[in-house]
Design an enzyme around this catalytic site. Structure first.
Site, PDB file in Angstrom:
ATOM      1  N   GLU A 281     -11.081 -94.213 -13.782  1.00 12.82           N
ATOM      2  CA  GLU A 281     -11.982 -94.438 -14.923  1.00 12.82           C
ATOM      3  C   GLU A 281     -12.537 -95.860 -14.917  1.00 12.82           C
ATOM      4  O   GLU A 281     -13.716 -96.088 -15.173  1.00 12.82           O
ATOM      5  CB  GLU A 281     -11.260 -94.171 -16.252  1.00 12.82           C
ATOM      6  CG  GLU A 281     -10.840 -92.721 -16.466  1.00 12.82           C
ATOM      7  CD  GLU A 281     -12.009 -91.749 -16.396  1.00 12.82           C
ATOM      8  OE1 GLU A 281     -13.100 -92.097 -16.866  1.00 12.82           O
ATOM      9  OE2 GLU A 281     -11.823 -90.656 -15.830  1.00 12.82           O
ATOM     10  N   ASP A 368     -13.135 -92.887  -7.069  1.00 14.21           N
ATOM     11  CA  ASP A 368     -11.904 -92.571  -6.330  1.00 14.21           C
ATOM     12  C   ASP A 368     -11.547 -93.692  -5.364  1.00 14.21           C
ATOM     13  O   ASP A 368     -10.397 -94.103  -5.261  1.00 14.21           O
ATOM     14  CB  ASP A 368     -12.072 -91.260  -5.537  1.00 14.21           C
ATOM     15  CG  ASP A 368     -11.872 -90.029  -6.409  1.00 14.21           C
ATOM     16  OD1 ASP A 368     -11.480 -90.184  -7.584  1.00 14.21           O
ATOM     17  OD2 ASP A 368     -12.117 -88.910  -5.911  1.00 14.21           O
TER      18      ASP A 368
HETATM   19 ZN    ZN Z   1     -14.767 -89.593 -12.659  1.00 13.62          ZN
END
Ligand code: ZN
Length: 422
Positions: A281, A368
């Protein structure tokens, strides 16, 4: 009503979208069924046989329900646009209440309200039948009904005044009204983003700061410091009030920013896994995805209003759907174009969804990768993603074309592959 060339074009576009959606759904179902007999090799260490079966059933059930909604929506849209009911209702409404800005805003609002009433049975079925059958639903009838009442009151308090102001701008500013309207709507959106975490979201959910001194809190704040992400609070939201699905997000700007974890997520993941989800996030923020998305949505508002302003000058557009055309910058002259645009926008927009999802998937890969950097390894996030896929019974084998149209996130395998490649 006589069929004008554009009416035929519009009908073809609506049918094309509907057929494409139904076809994609079928292709996807066939793909899922073809893999249903045993857990595909790539997922054997992730998911057991019974859970995999449930995920297949869940996917198919959602898919069949989606087809019904698609067909119903198309029939409704075609009925509304080509039966003459809209110009008839518009005429009746104008005869009863006049064509003042307030009356015209009332007309648009009433139509929006009618739509939300029509969609209620579907929303009810999705929550209390479909989600319930697979053990996800935790919403009570009372919560569900209250949610709808609250959403309606918010629409009255916030949406209706905004609509009135937009229509006022048409009369105040003339030919350039759409620029002013776009600026107003964008300012309103920004304000909403700012106040939503403090004023609107607490109307629907309870937010509890992580317990002072808890190991989870220490761990997450350490991550926030390490990644240079100043945050005042990390809060847990009672997502379990409505569903067993899990999620995390951050919201607000600057000082008002807060990180929110669903209580369902907190109970499903181990602490290091939660940390990796939070790192993902934070990645969205650090890579400026929030700003970029905002820029695109701002551009979208301008394009939308420019399109309405242009359409509001085209007689053929009004006549295609049985409306009388009147030139001039009065709310009553523009409102039919606004309504028709709102009804038709999705018909065109659908074809852009692969493009938009391509873009958002790039963001997911970047977030990621950021999580991998800040965690020092890929394995924790991979573990978290696997668990979430399993708990949410996500479709493990979507058809590639289907995922291109509907998935804003890469599939689990795609994400694992990207995470494990350097
Ligand atoms: Zn995401």
């Amino acid at each position: 009503m006589a069929w004008s060339p554009f009416a035929i074009v519009a009908l073809v576009l609506i049918l094309a979208r509907t057929i494409a959606e139904l076809w994609l759904s079928r292709v996807n179902q066939r793909h899922v069924r073809a893999h249903a007999d045993e857990v595909p090799p790539a997922f054997r260490e992730i998911i057991d046989e019974p859970t995999y079966r449930r995920s297949v059933d869940y996917t198919l059930a959602k898919s069949r329900f989606g087809e019904m909604v698609t067909a119903f929506d198309a029939a409704l849209l075609i009925g509304l646009l080509f039966s003459g009911v809209l110009p008839w209702a518009f005429g009746k409404f104008a005869a009863a209440f006049g064509t003042s800005v307030w009356a015209m805003a009332g007309f648009l609002f009433a139509i929006g309200f009618a739509f939300s009433i029509i969609s209620l049975p579907f929303a009810w079925y999705a929550q209390f039948k479909l989600e319930d059958r697979f053990g996800f639903n935790t919403t009570t009838m009372k919560t569900w009904a209250l949610d709808r009442v609250k959403a309606f009151l918010l629409a009255v308090l916030l949406g209706f005044p905004l609509l009135v102001l937009v229509l006022k701008l048409i009369e105040w500013t003339g030919p350039n009204w759409w620029i002013w309207a776009a600026v107003l709507v964008i300012a309103f959106q920004l304000l909403l983003m700012l106040i939503a975490p403090a004023v609107i979201m607490p109307l629907f959910n309870k937010f509890t700061p992580l317990l002072e001194g808890s190991t989870l809190r220490d761990r997450l704040f350490a991550l926030a410091r390490r990644t240079n992400f100043p945050t005042r609070s990390i809060e847990v939201m009672d997502g379990s009030k409505r569903s067993r699905h899990s999620n995390a997000f951050f919201t607000g700007f600057g000082r008002f920013r807060k990180i929110v974890l669903f209580d369902t997520l907190v109970s499903q993941l181990a602490e290091p896994e939660l940390e990796s989800v939070l790192a993902h996030e934070i990645g969205h923020y650090k890579k400026r995805h929030v700003l970029k998305s905002l820029a695109v949505s701002i551009a979208g508002v301008f394009v939308g209003f420019a399109a309405v302003a242009w359409l509001a000058r085209q007689q053929w557009f009004y006549r295609a759907f049985g409306f009388e055309y009147h030139a001039g910058f009065a709310a009553g002259n523009i409102v039919p174009a606004m309504l028709l645009f709102a009804l038709l926008a999705g018909t065109i927009g659908f074809w852009f969804s692969p493009l938009i999802h391509l873009w958002s998937r790039r963001f997911e890969y970047e977030a990621d990768a950021f999580a991998r950097e800040s965690m020092g390894d890929a394995q924790t996030l991979v573990q978290a993603l696997r668990k979430l896929t399993e708990k949410n019974l996500s479709n493990l084998t979507p058809h590639p074309l289907y995922s291109r149209f509907y998935y804003s996130h890469p599939t689990l395998l795609e994400r694992e592959r990207a995470l494990q490649s350097r």
